[in-house]
Design an enzyme around this catalytic site. Structure first.
Site, PDB file in Angstrom:
ATOM      1  N   ASP A  67      96.483  20.793  -4.297  1.00 21.36           N
ATOM      2  CA  ASP A  67      95.791  20.318  -4.525  1.00 21.36           C
ATOM      3  C   ASP A  67      95.847  19.358  -6.185  1.00 21.36           C
ATOM      4  OD1 ASP A  67      93.612  22.039  -5.522  1.00 21.36           O
ATOM      5  OD2 ASP A  67      92.755  21.579  -3.782  1.00 21.36           O
ATOM      6  N   ASN A 141      81.250  25.595  -0.532  1.00 20.88           N
ATOM      7  CA  ASN A 141      80.357  25.301   0.574  1.00 20.88           C
ATOM      8  C   ASN A 141      81.169  25.274   1.776  1.00 20.88           C
ATOM      9  OD1 ASN A 141      82.750  23.715  -0.204  1.00 20.88           O
ATOM     10  ND2 ASN A 141      81.716  21.565  -0.383  1.00 20.88           N
ATOM     11  N   HIS A 143      84.491  25.038   1.970  1.00 21.84           N
ATOM     12  CA  HIS A 143      86.017  24.262   1.705  1.00 21.84           C
ATOM     13  C   HIS A 143      87.328  25.101   1.175  1.00 21.84           C
ATOM     14  CE1 HIS A 143      85.719  22.941  -3.181  1.00 21.84           C
ATOM     15  NE2 HIS A 143      86.830  23.968  -2.456  1.00 21.84           N
ATOM     16  N   GLU A 148      86.900  18.841   1.812  1.00 24.67           N
ATOM     17  CA  GLU A 148      84.892  19.389   2.090  1.00 24.67           C
ATOM     18  C   GLU A 148      84.419  19.442   4.360  1.00 24.67           C
ATOM     19  OE1 GLU A 148      84.171  19.910  -0.350  1.00 24.67           O
ATOM     20  OE2 GLU A 148      84.521  18.692  -2.409  1.00 24.67           O
TER      21      GLU A 148
END
Ligand code: PGA
Length: 248
Positions: A67, A141, A143, A148
């Protein structure tokens, strides 16, 4: 998922580096999926050390990063281009033409250009033969890459709005939370899942809760990493701090 727990962060990172070294040695033109963040740094450190000792040759390898932030130039110190150059590429012999990090500095308003970059990135991975070994960290979280929590798992490379928790987590690298980009370009879950072997590295007390959720969760897009439970070859490498809440 094969879960292995190590006494220290250094040993977990070394185990990840060993998988990458074995991959390169057995297949010199391997396609490596690379990650950024705090977690992979000691793994890159080991690979660099082994390269310097003369044992590890990246001359025929290819790499694709997961990313990049949107709206940030490659020479920005918090860009993932900059991170990779500083912490890995400048210190090994992986040819420049073989290194890929998604472009993050396209004009904000040109959505066609972003779409073209996403498609070109997926095409380049396919043309290289697909990812042999994918390195992942995990966000607080759940990810992976910048995928996400959501109502559905994502597909190919795409643009994503970062979750507020991710912006908060990553603000430690910026002067203020307002400076953290709000969007990113990321390999999608389908693209990550297509890797032949995935190694997820999780170290430190801060990863204990999400690792516990990961092993207990059903496959659920609200916890994107949970997809790894149904991948045929996933190795989770954790240190004792991250594995603290796991049973056994
Ligand atoms: P970290 O990030 O390695 O900096 O903890 C992991 C991630 O968000 O994927």
């Amino acid at each position: 998922m094969d879960i292995q727990v190590f006494q220290s962060e250094a040993l977990a990172a070394q185990a990840a580096a060993t998988l990458f070294a074995a991959q390169i040695i057995s297949k010199p033109d391997s396609v490596l999926g690379l990650a950024t963040g705090g977690t992979p740094l000691p793994c890159y450190g080991k690979l660099i050390e082994w390269h310097r000792m003369g044992g590890l040759d990246f001359a025929h390898a290819h790499s694709f990063n997961l990313d990049e932030y949107c709206g940030i130039a490659p020479d920005h110190p918090q860009s993932y281009h900059f991170y990779m150059e500083k912490h890995f590429f400048s210190q090994v012999n992986l040819p420049k033409a073989n290194r890929h990090v998604p472009k993050g500095d396209l004009p904000r308003e040109q959505s066609d250009a972003w779409q073209a970059e996403c498609r070109a990135y997926d095409r380049a991975i396919a043309e290289a033969g697909g990812i042999d070994l994918q390195l992942l960290g995990i966000g607080g979280n759940g990810h992976i890459g910048f995928n996400e929590p959501a109502e559905a798992f994502t597909g190919d490379t795409h643009i994503v709005a970062l979750a507020s928790g991710t912006i908060e987590d990553n603000s430690r690298y910026f002067d203020s939370v307002e400076q953290v980009p709000t969007h990113a370009i990321t390999l999608g879950i389908r693209s990550i899942f297509a890797a032949r072997h995935i190694v997820l590295l999780a170290t430190g007390e801060g990863k204990a809760q999400i690792l516990q959720r990961l092993v207990q969760s059903e496959v659920d897009p609200h916890l994107p990493a949970s997809i790894l439970q149904i991948h045929p070859r996933v190795t989770v490498l954790a240190d004792r701090a991250a594995a603290r809440l796991l049973e056994g």
